[in-house]
Design a protein around this motif. Structure first.
Motif, PDB file in Angstrom:
ATOM      1  N   SER A  79       1.564  -1.557  -7.894  1.00 25.69           N
ATOM      2  CA  SER A  79       2.737  -2.301  -8.371  1.00 25.69           C
ATOM      3  C   SER A  79       4.035  -1.855  -7.704  1.00 25.69           C
ATOM      4  O   SER A  79       5.029  -2.580  -7.731  1.00 25.69           O
ATOM      5  CB  SER A  79       2.868  -2.164  -9.893  1.00 25.69           C
ATOM      6  N   GLU A  80       4.047  -0.671  -7.100  1.00 30.76           N
ATOM      7  CA  GLU A  80       5.242  -0.172  -6.414  1.00 30.76           C
ATOM      8  C   GLU A  80       5.214  -0.464  -4.916  1.00 30.76           C
ATOM      9  O   GLU A  80       6.085  -0.019  -4.171  1.00 30.76           O
ATOM     10  CB  GLU A  80       5.389   1.328  -6.669  1.00 30.76           C
ATOM     11  N   GLY A  81       4.169  -1.167  -4.454  1.00 33.34           N
ATOM     12  CA  GLY A  81       4.071  -1.515  -3.043  1.00 33.34           C
ATOM     13  C   GLY A  81       3.376  -0.481  -2.179  1.00 33.34           C
ATOM     14  O   GLY A  81       3.357  -0.613  -0.957  1.00 33.34           O
ATOM     15  N   ASN A  82       2.802   0.550  -2.789  1.00 27.26           N
ATOM     16  CA  ASN A  82       2.069   1.572  -2.039  1.00 27.26           C
ATOM     17  C   ASN A  82       0.656   1.089  -1.757  1.00 27.26           C
ATOM     18  O   ASN A  82       0.020   0.483  -2.619  1.00 27.26           O
ATOM     19  CB  ASN A  82       2.003   2.886  -2.830  1.00 27.26           C
ATOM     20  N   VAL A  83       0.165   1.383  -0.562  1.00 22.56           N
ATOM     21  CA  VAL A  83      -1.194   1.010  -0.177  1.00 22.56           C
ATOM     22  C   VAL A  83      -2.078   2.240  -0.262  1.00 22.56           C
ATOM     23  O   VAL A  83      -1.736   3.304   0.258  1.00 22.56           O
ATOM     24  CB  VAL A  83      -1.222   0.427   1.256  1.00 22.56           C
ATOM     25  N   HIS A  84      -3.216   2.088  -0.932  1.00 27.19           N
ATOM     26  CA  HIS A  84      -4.183   3.174  -1.113  1.00 27.19           C
ATOM     27  C   HIS A  84      -5.479   2.777  -0.413  1.00 27.19           C
ATOM     28  O   HIS A  84      -6.114   1.803  -0.829  1.00 27.19           O
ATOM     29  CB  HIS A  84      -4.435   3.421  -2.604  1.00 27.19           C
ATOM     30  N   ARG A  85      -5.852   3.507   0.642  1.00 26.65           N
ATOM     31  CA  ARG A  85      -7.034   3.132   1.434  1.00 26.65           C
ATOM     32  C   ARG A  85      -8.142   4.166   1.371  1.00 26.65           C
ATOM     33  O   ARG A  85      -9.309   3.819   1.415  1.00 26.65           O
ATOM     34  CB  ARG A  85      -6.645   2.906   2.893  1.00 26.65           C
ATOM     35  N   GLN A  86      -7.802   5.448   1.339  1.00 33.34           N
ATOM     36  CA  GLN A  86      -8.818   6.488   1.356  1.00 33.34           C
ATOM     37  C   GLN A  86      -9.353   6.736  -0.040  1.00 33.34           C
ATOM     38  O   GLN A  86      -8.584   6.798  -0.997  1.00 33.34           O
ATOM     39  CB  GLN A  86      -8.258   7.791   1.918  1.00 33.34           C
ATOM     40  N   GLY A  87     -10.666   6.870  -0.132  1.00 30.78           N
ATOM     41  CA  GLY A  87     -11.256   7.114  -1.430  1.00 30.78           C
ATOM     42  C   GLY A  87     -12.545   7.891  -1.329  1.00 30.78           C
ATOM     43  O   GLY A  87     -13.010   8.231  -0.241  1.00 30.78           O
TER      44      GLY A  87
END
Length: 120
Positions: free
Chosen positions: A17-25
Motif C-alpha cells: 500500500s506504500e508503493g514498495n515492491v517485495h520480490r525476494q521470498g
C-alpha cells in the motif's frame, strides 16, 4: 538434513500500500496438514480455486520486508507472480528440491540443473 526452505524471486513483485515492491521470498515444503486444513475453509468450499491462495499463504514464510504474510497479500499478487509461485510450489514439493532434469538437444544426455529465481 534435507533442505526444507527455498528462496525465490518474483517476476514482478508484490506492491504494498506504500508503493514498495517485495520480490525476494522464502517458501517452505508443505505438510499434509497444509494441504488438508484449507479444505475446511468456507472460502474454498464456496470457490475451490481459493485453495491455492490459502496454501501459498501458509507455506511462504517470507516476502521482502513484509511483517505479515496472509491471504490478502497473496490475493494482491500480480497473476504472473501467482503462476510462478504455483509452479515453484509444485517443483519443490514433488522433487524436494528446485532442480530440474533436462536433456541436451545436441547429445541427448540427461542432467540436472539448479533453477535460479526469475530475474537472476
Amino acid at each position: 538434513m534435507p533442505q526444507t526452505e527455498f528462496p525465490f524471486l518474483l517476476p514482478q513483485g508484490y506492491l504494498d500500500s506504500e508503493g514498495n515492491v517485495h520480490r525476494q521470498g522464502i517458501m517452505r515444503l508443505s505438510t499434509a496438514y497444509d494441504e488438508i486444513l484449507p479444505l475446511r475453509d468456507p472460502r474454498v468450499q464456496k470457490n475451490p480455486g481459493y485453495l491455492v491462495i490459502i496454501l501459498l499463504a501458509r507455506v511462504i514464510t517470507k516476502l521482502g520486508d513484509l511483517d505479515q504474510l496472509n491471504t490478502k497479500v497473496i490475493e494482491g499478487l500480480f497473476s504472473g507472480d501467482l503462476i510462478y509461485l504455483q509452479d515453484f510450489y509444485q517443483r519443490i514439493n514433488q522433487n524436494g528440491h528446485s532442480r530440474l532434469l533436462v536433456v541436451c538437444p545436441h547429445c541427448e544426455g540427461e542432467f540436472e540443473v539448479e533453477t535460479l529465481p526469475v530475474g537472476e
